[in-house]
Structures are given as structure tokens and as C-alpha cells.
Design a protein around this motif. Structure first.
Motif, PDB file in Angstrom:
ATOM      1  N   THR A   1     115.335 109.162  34.970  1.00 29.06           N
ATOM      2  CA  THR A   1     115.012 108.697  33.612  1.00 29.06           C
ATOM      3  C   THR A   1     114.252 109.766  32.828  1.00 29.06           C
ATOM      4  O   THR A   1     114.066 109.637  31.619  1.00 29.06           O
TER       5      THR A   1
ATOM      6  N   ALA B   1     116.227 113.668  30.135  1.00 25.18           N
ATOM      7  CA  ALA B   1     116.294 114.158  28.742  1.00 25.18           C
ATOM      8  C   ALA B   1     115.071 115.019  28.416  1.00 25.18           C
ATOM      9  O   ALA B   1     115.177 116.001  27.672  1.00 25.18           O
TER      10      ALA B   1
ATOM     11  N   ALA C   1     115.430 102.424  41.812  1.00 28.07           N
ATOM     12  CA  ALA C   1     114.467 101.478  41.221  1.00 28.07           C
ATOM     13  C   ALA C   1     113.118 102.126  40.970  1.00 28.07           C
ATOM     14  O   ALA C   1     112.360 101.681  40.119  1.00 28.07           O
TER      15      ALA C   1
ATOM     16  N   SER D   1      98.237 102.598  32.959  1.00 31.54           N
ATOM     17  CA  SER D   1      98.506 101.885  31.699  1.00 31.54           C
ATOM     18  C   SER D   1      99.167 100.546  31.944  1.00 31.54           C
ATOM     19  O   SER D   1     100.146 100.183  31.277  1.00 31.54           O
TER      20      SER D   1
ATOM     21  N   GLY E   1     111.970 102.696  35.154  1.00 31.95           N
ATOM     22  CA  GLY E   1     112.007 102.563  33.706  1.00 31.95           C
ATOM     23  C   GLY E   1     110.773 103.133  33.020  1.00 31.95           C
ATOM     24  O   GLY E   1     110.803 103.503  31.842  1.00 31.95           O
ATOM     25  N   TYR E   2     109.670 103.212  33.779  1.00 36.57           N
ATOM     26  CA  TYR E   2     108.426 103.732  33.204  1.00 36.57           C
ATOM     27  C   TYR E   2     108.223 105.217  33.490  1.00 36.57           C
ATOM     28  O   TYR E   2     107.233 105.805  33.041  1.00 36.57           O
TER      29      TYR E   2
ATOM     30  N   ASN F   1     107.620 107.738  30.523  1.00 37.00           N
ATOM     31  CA  ASN F   1     106.354 107.603  29.800  1.00 37.00           C
ATOM     32  C   ASN F   1     105.156 107.962  30.672  1.00 37.00           C
ATOM     33  O   ASN F   1     104.159 108.493  30.174  1.00 37.00           O
TER      34      ASN F   1
ATOM     35  N   MET G   1      93.729 100.666  27.694  1.00 38.75           N
ATOM     36  CA  MET G   1      94.937 101.491  27.728  1.00 38.75           C
ATOM     37  C   MET G   1      96.125 100.763  27.082  1.00 38.75           C
ATOM     38  O   MET G   1      96.241  99.550  27.188  1.00 38.75           O
ATOM     39  N   THR G   2      96.986 101.532  26.498  1.00 36.94           N
ATOM     40  CA  THR G   2      98.167 100.956  25.858  1.00 36.94           C
ATOM     41  C   THR G   2      99.174 100.542  26.926  1.00 36.94           C
ATOM     42  O   THR G   2      99.358 101.243  27.905  1.00 36.94           O
ATOM     43  N   GLU G   3      99.802  99.383  26.725  1.00 38.92           N
ATOM     44  CA  GLU G   3     100.856  98.966  27.636  1.00 38.92           C
ATOM     45  C   GLU G   3     102.045  99.912  27.487  1.00 38.92           C
ATOM     46  O   GLU G   3     102.487 100.184  26.380  1.00 38.92           O
ATOM     47  N   LEU G   4     102.526 100.388  28.596  1.00 36.79           N
ATOM     48  CA  LEU G   4     103.681 101.280  28.513  1.00 36.79           C
ATOM     49  C   LEU G   4     104.961 100.470  28.343  1.00 36.79           C
ATOM     50  O   LEU G   4     105.045  99.325  28.788  1.00 36.79           O
ATOM     51  N   ILE G   5     105.927 101.076  27.736  1.00 37.98           N
ATOM     52  CA  ILE G   5     107.250 100.449  27.672  1.00 37.98           C
ATOM     53  C   ILE G   5     108.192 101.235  28.561  1.00 37.98           C
ATOM     54  O   ILE G   5     107.968 102.400  28.879  1.00 37.98           O
ATOM     55  N   LYS G   6     109.275 100.541  28.951  1.00 39.34           N
ATOM     56  CA  LYS G   6     110.299 101.220  29.753  1.00 39.34           C
ATOM     57  C   LYS G   6     111.289 101.900  28.806  1.00 39.34           C
ATOM     58  O   LYS G   6     111.347 101.576  27.624  1.00 39.34           O
ATOM     59  N   THR G   7     112.044 102.813  29.366  1.00 38.39           N
ATOM     60  CA  THR G   7     113.123 103.425  28.571  1.00 38.39           C
ATOM     61  C   THR G   7     114.444 103.078  29.238  1.00 38.39           C
ATOM     62  O   THR G   7     114.540 103.036  30.465  1.00 38.39           O
TER      63      THR G   7
ATOM     64  N   PRO H   1     117.921 103.479  30.874  1.00 36.55           N
ATOM     65  CA  PRO H   1     118.457 104.602  31.654  1.00 36.55           C
ATOM     66  C   PRO H   1     119.534 105.371  30.897  1.00 36.55           C
ATOM     67  O   PRO H   1     119.929 106.451  31.299  1.00 36.55           O
TER      68      PRO H   1
ATOM     69  N   GLY I   1     118.968 108.922  27.153  1.00 36.12           N
ATOM     70  CA  GLY I   1     119.253 110.341  26.921  1.00 36.12           C
ATOM     71  C   GLY I   1     120.632 110.548  26.332  1.00 36.12           C
ATOM     72  O   GLY I   1     120.830 111.368  25.430  1.00 36.12           O
TER      73      GLY I   1
ATOM     74  N   ALA J   1     113.642  95.368  44.229  1.00 32.99           N
ATOM     75  CA  ALA J   1     113.423  96.136  42.998  1.00 32.99           C
ATOM     76  C   ALA J   1     114.749  96.760  42.590  1.00 32.99           C
ATOM     77  O   ALA J   1     115.411  97.390  43.407  1.00 32.99           O
ATOM     78  N   ARG J   2     115.134  96.544  41.375  1.00 34.08           N
ATOM     79  CA  ARG J   2     116.417  97.085  40.903  1.00 34.08           C
ATOM     80  C   ARG J   2     116.208  97.849  39.615  1.00 34.08           C
ATOM     81  O   ARG J   2     115.285  97.581  38.856  1.00 34.08           O
ATOM     82  N   ALA J   3     117.076  98.751  39.371  1.00 36.68           N
ATOM     83  CA  ALA J   3     117.145  99.395  38.057  1.00 36.68           C
ATOM     84  C   ALA J   3     118.621  99.530  37.753  1.00 36.68           C
ATOM     85  O   ALA J   3     119.309 100.331  38.376  1.00 36.68           O
TER      86      ALA J   3
ATOM     87  N   SER K   1     121.266 102.605  37.777  1.00 38.67           N
ATOM     88  CA  SER K   1     120.753 103.160  36.520  1.00 38.67           C
ATOM     89  C   SER K   1     120.870 104.683  36.457  1.00 38.67           C
ATOM     90  O   SER K   1     121.024 105.250  35.384  1.00 38.67           O
TER      91      SER K   1
END
Lengths: 962, 221
Positions: free
Chosen positions: A590, A593, A735, A774, A798-799, A802, B1-7, B9, B12, B128-130, B192
Motif C-alpha cells: 500500500t 505509490a 492483511a 494514532s 490499509g494504514y 499513513n 492524536m488524529t485518527e488515521l484513515i486507511k487507503t 489498495p 496508486g 485479518a483480511r485486506a 489487496s
């Protein structure tokens, strides 16, 4: 001079749409629907190409892609099949295989020296003196091949699709059309394939001067069009038969792989040329070619011609020629009894002279062999296959149509596993055994009369329907009536030869006789020695004749000779079709890029694309890697290790599974602790290594090296099945993302992002802990692969991007430096860690790697243990040792795989080597003989330039890692 | 702290198309690519939407089905099948003892499932999956799939609620057909790490056939 006929019923051309093109620099016009050849013939052009070997002028033979007389290039594509490729505006065409043009070809002299060039001459010549072979090789290579490969050919995507149906019908002649319609009417889903641009097969040209066939065609095509159960692929050929009724269908724009429940091959038969002197002159053509020319394209094949025949079809051709306005000067029938039917009578009534028991002894050329000036015909004795030249008669003509027999188009059926028997009534091999779900119908099955072909299609369709669970009344087919459609030996021997059997390869009757004299008298051997059937036509017009000749030479019946099997594909197929779209599946993390944007130079590791290093202007790769490594040694670096294989082993038997799978001890491992794992195969060869972290009483988290991960996970699954343990494997490779933060300031950077204590006391080497960055749950594992002070941070993938960015920001003041796999390899080498697959090979055991500490030989079992016990009893031959070169070494840098030499003998090899800026010298790992492995021993490495570098065995790590 | 977000897959590969990005279910995804009218046209011909952001919960083990049922999630009775296990939530049975639960645009079962402490559950292990996940729609979708998959995926061959685990574009993938707002669509899930590759292939073929990328906004507006 135009040879275009008035509009013909059912013709394929659209006369209101002109198309302009050039051939050999001359401008011509044709019509939409014309092939290149038909347009040239209409314009009076007879010489379309030069033969492969002797560069003899060639014109139309089959007009059906059963020969390669007319191969052209448009500058981009080469070897375009002019007989079947439709004309398009603006084409600029030239014949291939000429030197100076098709008429003035400078290589035509080869024909005059052909007696010096019999088949197989190049097997025997040019070997002595050996010094001249490079010269001859160049000459032969220049002469070999057809056309010139265009290395600037653009990539044009040819799609490869999959399609499905109940029944695939191959061939849309009367049998195929009838079969398709019947199958569709029985509720089956049908795909109907035909290589011609329009449906109908011989119904589109074989009329015998009547209109009956056209009416049958019209009716059948209407019914096909009206059926929603039939999907038609016209202008597409079934290229081969593969298991489970998979047939690739090749069209101009790509390949469709059809998977059918049943296949009906209504593939017809190839007309075979009778063989006589000069039977390859432009103007001498198969009867069916002349019919195609007239009825599909409205072109008169010649003005005055004779028909040389040995079957009823020649009489049908003659009637068609007459109707088209050709002056048929004679029918020359090889058979003493001739033909006794209404068509023969009709021809006689129309004043056509019929010579029965005669042959064409030779076709007479006009200057340059560019066409036919006449024919010499003689009485012919079928019993002895000899011509009575004393009674030769010369007939004037500008063309000869030939009809002597057929060869079943059975390539696909042979590929499916068909068994054949020779039917003497029709002088043809016919199927006597077909695999389940494969059916033959029509001429390929021995049915020749139109009614029989239609009936045979219906029979095959009924059999398919019943096979697929329908209840359909069986159909019967009348056996063949009348004379044989094929002559058993349509060959006229001639002292001057040039009586061609295989037009692709310029193979004459005498070539077969000579091959047999040399002992190549088996059909397979003869094929390979003479190369009959090995040209681009793959024997379509020559294999059956070759079999007949060999049978005569060996005085055996044809069925005793057997037949060769043409391999897929049925016609030569462009590489672009076979390649299709580029599918290069690659895995990206991930963070990929970001790596791209940061200028990473990527390297493929298994299916993954990984940053090798991050490019910097003005620096070489070596300099960058050294800079990145120094950043890790002096401050802090980070690498995206998300590509590591990761598996969770869960359940009551999780520890027991690891005990058996790996070489170490895990039963007593505490939660939150990590241990090294080493995997061997059953021979005791090292396969992989990694880290197992116990994250619960019944749960381990195991890492696998990137490239080995898929194979190791498969092995895990296999052994779990074998051992029947109560454990569950979960592949979590994708994962979780992994970032390895390493270097003396790693603790400092990472501590900014977590609230827990990461100090050496709280989290020493071999420990793991759960934390949050975080709000994202992460697992931090202490592992010393690239540095003693290193943390592997695992997070939901996914994280990962970041968190990577957060780490970069957090480490800004510490000078954090992302590094790639090339740097990682240097860093681990500096610590003396061997890499599986790099420092090991398919034979390396742990003793040779000095990895005894990783082996718990007291365990009852682990994979490879028994082999290790045997190996341990034998003396070791080699050992992996760390080495350094002198600090002032100035010679060529040794490379991976450079040899360790002692007294001229190979003793080992280098597996890893690099200049280490931290150690200040060249360091490496190498296998050496046991007597060379002692600390301080000096051994020799031969570098690529042949010089010797003296290396000293040392301890690893190579620098003060603390 | 700021909550992170996922990106996502696929992010890009998507960013080359200059999409308007946004956050959905905690993941940064492409909301739209071009004019909505064009995306609607793509959707009708061959539209490809990245739905990797949908929340997922996966579980494996001999008691996985029992555990899900206890949480009020219905499971398919047979292997290689799927059903709507809760309102707005798909439940895919990937094997005898393995399930994937996925909230659709409106579902919320996965959040609840993640909230259960499952660490002490015997024989039911959270996985756990992605996944990279896509929706394919439009008149040309079977044309596209006929190039990427060797299986017969037409209506007559792929039964309702059937799930196939196969190779698509050369990689392992899971595929189902479903009706989405009255439109028949195909759903694809793959690892992913192959997501960018899969997206690029799907878009390449879709564009050749007159379709293209469809953002979440257009798909679910």
C-alpha cells in the motif's frame, strides 16, 4: 487484361465498392470482398510469388490457404496469405522471398542448379573444411525462411476470449450447416465456426454448372440466421483440439477458446494435386481453386484450359468452366474407364474432348516459366503408373485445372485421439474410433455426395443430442456410391522431375525415392528428412500424396504406411495472437505509490515490486546504497517490509505444528516472545527462515521470506493435512503492512508515536508488544535482521501508508532515511546473516551454514530431521564463512558466484559480497572447503577478470554493531 | 492524536486518473472520476467501481458458522454460496469453515462483529483480511469477463447466490453475481496487493469496450 466475369450468383464481392492497391509497385483495383489474390487474378496477374527453395514462379494453387504460393508483405506484416486475406484500400504489397521482384527475382537461377540441391543436401555438405562453415552458415541463413521479420512491429492487442456452448460445429459446409441447424432445433446451444468469410463451404463454389447447390445453401444459411441457438464465427479457424473439448478459434482480431460439451468436425477435405512435370506453373491450379475463383470472386481462371482429372469432380469443374465462358479444350482422365455419368455425357454433348486413360505428362511453360503455353498429354497405364511418351500429344492452353482426389481435413480429429481405417471405396482414411463427445461429419467422414453430407451432418447432430440427454431419432447415411473421389496413385513420373508433391518446400517425387534409398522409408522419418508437410501449409496439399508415394515405394497398402498428426495450430498463427493481452500480475504494497514518488528504483522479488534503493541525482546506485546503509548505522532508516509472508497459526495444536514444521522449540515459548524459525525439506536442505512470535496461548504469528512465502504456505497447508492436527492456518500476508525501523535512533523516533516503553529493558531483542499509533493497533517486534537496534512494526495494511508518513515526519530531526532491498542486503551482510536462496542453494544443509544452534535435534520430529541425522554422520565438504578482503584492496570487486580456487581447483564460491562503508572494506560470505574454513585462513577468489583476490576468514558481524 | 484513515489498495493506480477522493467507511477512495453523465454511461456499458472500502469481517474454524449465527448473522448452508446475512450485509461462504462478511453501502453488521471479544472463542478464529473489491456492471461485462476468466459466468451457468473462487486475470479471486438497485452486477474480490494490477486490467479492457471507471458517488447516489 481483365479476367473479371460478369456478376455471378452468390459472389462475395461488392462491385459498387472499388478498392485500390499496389502489387510489386503497380497500381491495381479490386472490389470489396476480393482477396488480394482474386483481385490480382482479375487484373490478369498470374505470377503471385516465388517458391521457397528453387525460386520458381508460382500462381494460384488452392485459393484456400492450403498452400503458400501467394505470400505477400505490406511492409509492416509479413507472410500475408494473399489467397484468403481480404483486400483493403491503400495496401502496398510485394511478394516475399524474392530478390528484385517477383518477375525479375535474382535468385531464380537456383532453379537451374536444383539438381545440386536435393533434399537433405545441407545435412551432408558444408561440414568440410570446418573453417568455411561460418561462410556457408551465413549463406544458408540468408536463404532460409520466408519474409523478413519486422522488429518495429507495433503492439496490437489481440484479445483471447473464452466461450462456451453445448456443441461446437467446425466447418459450415453442407454437413456442418445441417448439423448446426439440427442441434439448435434440438435445443442445444451451438457455436458454428468456418474459416471462410461466408458460410457454405463447397456450396459456395462447386456447382457443376447448375443452381441446385445454391438453393440448398440459401435454405441452410437462412435457417442458421433464424436460429437464436446458433452463434456463428465466420472468417475464423478452429486451430486445434485440446482436452475436454477445448478448441481455440482464431480470427483476425484474436482467439476465442471455445469449451464445448461436444464437437462435430465437419471440416471437409483438401483437394490434392496430381503430380506431373511442371505442375507448379502459374496457371496450373486445383479444380476447386478455379471454382472458387469463378463463383466467389467472379474471375475467369484462364481463357483456354484443360482439366486433368482422376475423379468425378474434374467433370463438375469442367462444367463450371464452360458456364463461365472458358474454352475447355479437353478433359484428360487418368482412369482408363473414365467417368460414366450424366455430367460426362453433358460435357461430351457440349463438344468437350475426353481423353480417358491419359495423363498430362508435362505442362509446357512459356518464357521464364511465368505461365502455361500448353500441355503434353500421353496415354497412361494405371497399373504401372507409366506414361507412353511416344504417343504424346500437345494441346494448346493457358491453364490447367487439376482434380485427382482429396485428403480429409482431419487434423483436429487426429489431435483428439481419432483412430482411422483406410476405405478403399473412396481411397481415403476415415474415422473408425472417436473419443467421447467428438464426432465427424461430411467429407472428413467419407461422405462425398451432397445428400450424403447433409445426412451425415444430421446423423452427427442426433448423436450429439442423445449424448447430451435429449431423445432424438438416430439418422442413417447411405454409403458412398459411384466412383472413388480420390485416385490411389495420381503421379506421372518424368525424367526431368519438377513434378511437385509439396509446393511449400519444392519437394518432387524423386526426393521421396532418394529418401527411401537412404533408409528414411518410414512416414515419420521420411517427413523429417524430406521436410514434406513441414512448411507453413503443414501438409494440407501434400501429406496424402506423400503417403501414397511411400506406399508405392515400399509396395505396401496405404493403410500400412499410416499418417502423421499435424500439431496445433491448424494454420500458422501470428505470435501476437498467441501472446494476447499482457497479463503480468504483480503485487504492490500500500506504500508503493509513495515509493514511486520518492524516486525508488524497483526490483522484482517473487511477484512483488519492491524499492531496491531511492535514486538521487548525481549518485550511482552503489553510492546511494552506501549512503542509505550509513544512515541506518549512524542514525535511523526505515524499509517497507510489507512483502514478508505472514501466517497466523491458531488452535490447541499450534505449537505442536510449529515444532514439527520448523527445526526449533516453540512449545515452551512465552506469549510476547519471538523465536527464529528454520524450515528444511525432507532431505535436510534449508528452505526458508523467519520469526515466530507467540501472540496468544494458542496463536503464533510467523513470518516467511518474501519470495518463498507462497511455497512455504502451501507446504504448511499440506503438512497440516498430513498431520491432522487441531490447528488453523491463516495467511495474513496482505492483511498486515510491516515497516522496519532500524538504527541507533530508531527507539527515539518510534517512541514519539507510541505511549509504551520501547527501551532495551522494556522490549529487548526477541520480544514483541502490542501498541497503538494514532489509534491504529500495531504490533512491534524486536528483530535484528539489519541492525541490532531495530523494530518491526506490523499494522493493518490499509494504514501502512499513513503510518509510513507519520514515521517519516517523526524522524525528520533524526535524519530518518528510507532504504530499499539492495541496502537491506548490505545491512544484513554486515551483520553476517545468510539469506535463503542467496547464500543457500537447492542442496545446502544447516551444518554447511553453521546453523547448528537453530536445530533442536533432541525433538522427536521435525521435517528433515532424519536426513540431518544421516548427514551428521558424514564429514562436511564445505562451510559458509564470512570473509574480508584487505582494507587496501584495489582490484576488481568479486561478484556473487565468483569461484573460490585452490591450486587451480574449484573449492567453493562467493554467495554475497559488497563494499561495506561501516567496515571500511569488502566483506562477503563464501562457501569454502572445510580445511579453508578456520578463522584467519586466507583463501583465493577468482574475479571476473581472471585475477585472484585474497580473502581472509573472519567472525561476523563485520563491524562493531554495538 | 488524529485518527488515521486507511487507503484503498487501488489508490496508486486510481490517482493516475485524477479522481475526486473522499473517505468512506474509514478508507480514502475515489468518489468520482469524470462527469457524472459519463460515469453513468460507463456504468451502463462497462463500469468498474472500487469498493475496497466496504467493511469486512472474516472468520475461520470449525465453529465459525455457529459463532456467526450467535451474532445474528445468517450463513449460507452450502459451500461456495452467498446470501444477505443481515440487512445490507453479504455473507460469503468460502469453504466448509470459512466465511467473509461484508457490509454493503448501507450495512453495518461488520462493525458490531468486530466489537465482540473473540479472543477466547475456540475453533472460530477471526481472519485479518485486506481485499481489493470491485463492482462490474453493464452490457459488456460478460465480454470483459470472457477475457479474464475461463469459467462460464453467463446467467444459465452461474446460479443465483453461487460463489466462484477462480483465477481472474491470472490471480486468485472470488466472484459472485448480484442485483444492485435492479441492475445485475458482478462482484470481484482479490488479494489487496494485486488490487492495483486488477484495477488497471479492468479499466484497460473497460475503456476498450466503451466503459470506464465509475466512482462510489455515481454508483450509490
Amino acid at each position: 487484361m481483365s479476367m473479371r466475369l460478369p456478376k455471378q450468383v452468390g459472389e462475395w464481392i461488392k462491385r459498387d465498392k472499388e478498392i485500390h492497391f499496389t502489387f510489386e509497385g503497380q497500381e491495381y483495383k479490386g472490389y470489396e470482398g476480393d482477396t488480394i489474390t482474386s483481385a490480382l487474378l482479375a487484373a490478369g496477374v498470374k505470377v503471385l510469388g516465388r517458391s521457397f527453395k528453387y525460386h520458381r514462379p508460382r500462381g494460384v494453387l488452392s485459393l484456400a490457404n492450403h498452400d503458400i504460393n501467394a505470400l505477400v508483405t505490406d511492409g509492416m506484416d509479413t507472410n500475408i496469405r494473399a489467397d484468403v486475406v481480404t483486400l483493403s484500400n491503400g495496401m502496398q504489397l510485394k511478394a516475399v522471398n524474392t530478390d528484385g521482384g517477383v518477375i525479375k527475382d535474382k535468385s531464380k537461377y537456383i532453379d537451374s542448379i536444383s539438381p545440386l540441391l536435393p533434399v537433405g543436401f545441407y545435412y551432408k555438405a558444408f561440414h568440410k573444411p570446418a573453417s568455411l562453415f561460418p561462410f556457408w552458415e551465413k549463406v544458408i541463413r540468408k536463404a532460409a525462411g520466408l519474409g523478413i521479420v519486422n522488429f518495429n512491429y507495433p503492439r496490437i492487442n489481440k484479445r483471447k476470449l473464452n466461450a462456451f456452448c453445448d456443441v461446437l460445429v467446425i466447418g459450415a459446409g453442407p454437413s456442418g450447416l445441417s448439423a448446426a441447424i439440427s442441434a439448435a432445433e434440438n435445443g442445444l446451444e451451438v457455436i458454428l465456426v468456418d474459416e471462410n468469410q461466408q458460410l457454405g463451404g463447397s456450396l459456395t463454389y462447386d456447382y457443376a454448372g447448375e443452381e441446385a447447390a445454391q438453393k440448398v445453401l440459401s435454405d441452410l444459411v437462412k435457417r442458421v440466421s433464424a436460429s437464436s441457438n446458433i452463434k456463428v464465427y465466420a472468417g475464423a479457424y478452429a486451430a486445434g483440439y485440446y482436452q475436454d473439448h477445448m478448441v481455440p478459434v482464431v480470427a483476425a482480431d484474436g482467439i476465442t477458446k471455445v469449451r464445448a460439451k461436444a464437437v462435430i468436425a465437419a471440416t471437409g477435405a483438401f483437394e490434392q494435386p496430381p503430380v506431373f512435370h511442371n505442375n507448379d506453373l502459374p496457371g496450373v491450379m486445383l479444380g476447386s481453386a478455379a471454382q472458387r475463383m469463378m463463383h466467389r470472386y467472379g474471375v475467369k481462371p484462364f481463357k483456354t484450359g484443360l482439366v486433368f482429372t482422376a475423379n468425378a469432380h474434374g467433370y463438375r469443374v469442367a462444367l463450371d468452366l464452360l458456364k463461365a465462358g472458358v474454352n475447355v479444350s479437353a478433359i484428360v482422365d487418368l482412369r482408363a474407364e473414365g467417368q460414366q455419368d450424366t455430367q460426362a455425357i453433358e460435357l461430351a454433348n457440349k463438344g468437350v474432348k475426353i481423353h480417358t486413360g491419359y495423363c498430362v505428362y508435362e505442362a509446357l511453360p512459356f518464357k521464364g516459366k511465368l505461365g502455361v503455353a500448353g500441355a503434353l498429354i500421353c496415354p497412361y497405364d494405371e497399373a504401372t503408373a507409366t506414361a507412353d511418351v511416344k504417343q504424346a500429344v500437345k494441346l494448346d492452353c493457358d491453364g490447367i485445372a487439376m482434380s485427382a482426389g482429396w485428403a480429409p481435413a482431419g487434423a483436429l480429429l487426429y489431435q483428439s485421439g481419432m483412430g482411422v481405417v483406410y476405405n478403399n471405396d473412396i481411397q481415403q482414411f476415415v474415422p473408425n474410433r472417436l473419443p467421447k463427445g467428438v464426432f465427424a461429419a461430411g467429407r472428413v467422414n467419407g461422405a462425398f455426395a451432397l445428400e450424403a453430407r447433409v445426412s451425415d451432418g444430421l446423423r452427427a447432430a442426433a448423436e450429439v443430442a442423445n449424448l447430451l440427454g435429449k431423445s432424438v431419432k438416430a439418422q442413417s447415411v447411405m454409403p458412398h456410391q459411384g466412383t472413388s473421389p480420390s485416385h490411389p496413385y495420381p503421379f506421372v513420373h518424368h525424367p526431368k522431375g519438377k513434378n511437385f508433391v509439396d509446393f511449400d518446400e519444392d519437394i518432387q517425387i524423386k526426393d521421396f525415392i532418394n529418401a527411401a534409398k537412404e533408409g528414411f522409408d518410414n512416414i515419420e522419418l521420411m517427413k523429417r528428412f524430406t521436410t514434406v508437410g513441414m512448411g507453413p501449409s503443414q501438409g494440407k496439399h501434400s501429406n496424402m500424396n506423400a503417403i501414397r508415394i511411400l506406399a508405392k515405394i515400399r509396395n505396401l497398402p496405404v493403410e500400412k504406411i499410416g499418417s502423421t498428426t499435424a500439431r496445433p495450430f491448424f494454420h500458422p498463427t501470428p505470435m501476437g495472437h498467441l501472446g494476447g493481452r499482457s497479463f503480468h500480475a504483480h503485487r504492490l504494497t500500500t506504500i508503493h505509490a509513495w515509493h514511486q514518488a520518492a524516486g525508488a528504483a524497483f526490483v522484482d522479488v517473487g511477484a512483488w515490486s519492491r524499492p531496491a534503493y531511492y535514486q538521487k541525482a548525481g549518485l550511482s546506485k552503489v553510492e546511494i546504497v552506501q549512503q542509505e546503509s550509513l544512515a541506518v548505522r549512524k542514525a535511523v532508516g526505515m524499509i517497507d517490509s510489507s512483502t514478508l509472508g505472514k501466517v497466523e497459526v491458531c488452535g490447541p495444536d499450534a505449537a505442536e505444528f510449529l515444532e514439527r514444521f520448523y527445526t526449533g522449540v516453540y512449545r515452551d515459548q512465552k506469549v510476547g516472545r519471538s523465536r527464529y524459525v528454520m524450515l528444511l525439506d525432507e532431505l535436510g536442505v534449508m528452505v526458508d527462515d523467519g520469526i515466530a512470535t507467540r501472540i496468544g496461548q494458542e496463536k503464533f504469528f510467523v513470518t516467511i521470506s518474501t519470495a518463498n512465502a507462497p511455497a512455504v504456505y502451501r507446504e504448511m497447508q499440506r503438512w497440516l493435512q498430513v498431520w491432522k492436527l487441531n490447528a488453523t492456518l491463516i495467511n495474513v500476508t496482505s492483511a498486515y503492512g510491516v515497516i522496519n525501523v532500524a538504527g541507533p535512533k530508531a527507539y527515539q523516533v518510534l517512541s514519539k508515536l507510541v505511549t509504551i516503553d520501547l527501551s532495551e529493558d522494556a522490549l529487548p531483542m526477541g520480544r514483541s508488544t502490542e501498541a497503538e499509533i494514532s489509534g491504529v493497533p500495531v504490533r512491534i517486534v524486536r528483530a535484528a535482521f539489519v541492525a541490532k537496534e531495530a523494530y518491526e512494526v506490523y499494522m493493518p495494511s490499509g494504514y501502512a501508508l499513513n503510518i509510513w508518513k507519520l514515521l517519516l515526519e517523526a524522524g525528520k530531526n533524526e535524519g530518518i532515511c528510507p532504504f530499499g532491498t539492495d541496502t537491506q542486503r548490505l545491512l544484513r551482510l554486515e551483520l553476517g546473516h545468510p539469506l535463503p536462496g542467496v547464500d543457500t542453494d537447492g542442496l545446502t544443509n544447516p551444518f554447511e551454514m553453521r546453523a547448528e544452534k537453530a536445530l533442536e535435534m533432541d525433538k522427536a520430529f521435525f521435517i528433515g530431521k532424519r536426513s540431518l541425522e544421516i548427514i551428521a554422520k558424514k564429514p562436511l565438504n564445505k562451510a559458509l564463512v564470512p570473509f574480508v578482503l584487505p582494507a587496501d584492496y584495489k582490484g576488481e570487486l568479486p561478484q556473487d558466484c565468483n569461484l573460490v580456487i585452490e591450486s587451480g581447483a574449484i573449492k567453493g564460491r562467493v554467495t554475497s559480497v559488497a563494499f561495506s562503508p561501516s567496515a571500511g572494506r569488502v566483506i562477503g560470505l563464501a562457501y569454502v572447503a572445510m580445511h579453508q574454513a578456520q578463522l584467519g585462513n586466507i583463501f583465493e577468489i577468482r574475479t571476473d577478470n581472471g585475477k585472484i583476490a585474497k580473502a581472509t576468514v573472519v567472525h561476523a558481524p563485520f563491524f562493531n554493531a554495538e | 492524536m488524529t485518527e488515521l484513515i486507511k487507503t484503498s489498495p487501488v489508490i496508486g493506480a486510481q490517482k493516475k486518473m485524477n479522481p475526486i477522493m473522499g473517505v468512506h467507511q474509514g478508507m480514502e477512495v475515489a468518489l468520482s472520476f469524470v462527469d457524472q453523465k459519463i460515469e453513468k454511461k460507463h456504468q451502463a456499458i462497462l463500469g468498474v467501481t472500487d469498493v475496497s472500502c466496504f467493511a469486512r469481517f472474516a472468520i475461520k474454524g470449525a465453529k465459525a458458522a455457529e459463532w456467526l449465527e450467535k451474532q445474528g448473522i445468517k450463513t449460507p448452508e452450502v459451500v461456495n454460496a452467498w446470501l444477505e446475512g443481515a440487512p445490507g450485509t453479504m455473507v460469503l461462504r468460502l469453504g466448509n469453515t470459512e466465511f467473509l462478511v461484508e457490509d454493503q453501502a448501507t450495512g453495518n453488521a461488520c462493525t458490531k462483529l468486530h466489537a465482540f471479544d473473540q479472543s477466547n472463542t475456540q475453533d472460530a478464529y477471526q481472519v485479518a483480511r485486506a481485499d481489493a473489491a470491485f463492482i462490474l456492471s453493464g452490457s459488456e461485462v460478460l465480454n470483459l469477463l470472457s477475457e479474464l476468466c475461463v469459467l462460464d459466468l453467463r446467467d444459465a451457468a452461474l446460479l443465483n447466490n453461487a460463489l466462484v473462487m477462480t483465477q481472474i486475470a491470472g490471480i486468485s479471486a472470488t466472484l459472485v453475481r448480484e442485483s444492485l438497485a435492479g441492475e445485475q452486477v458482478y462482484r470481484i474480490w482479490c488479494d489487496s496487493t494485486y488490487g492495483a494490477y486488477m484495477w488497471e486490467i479492468l479499466i484497460e479492457i473497460a475503456q476498450e469496450l466503451g466503459g470506464g471507471a465509475v466512482g462510489l458517488t455515481c454508483r450509490f447516489q
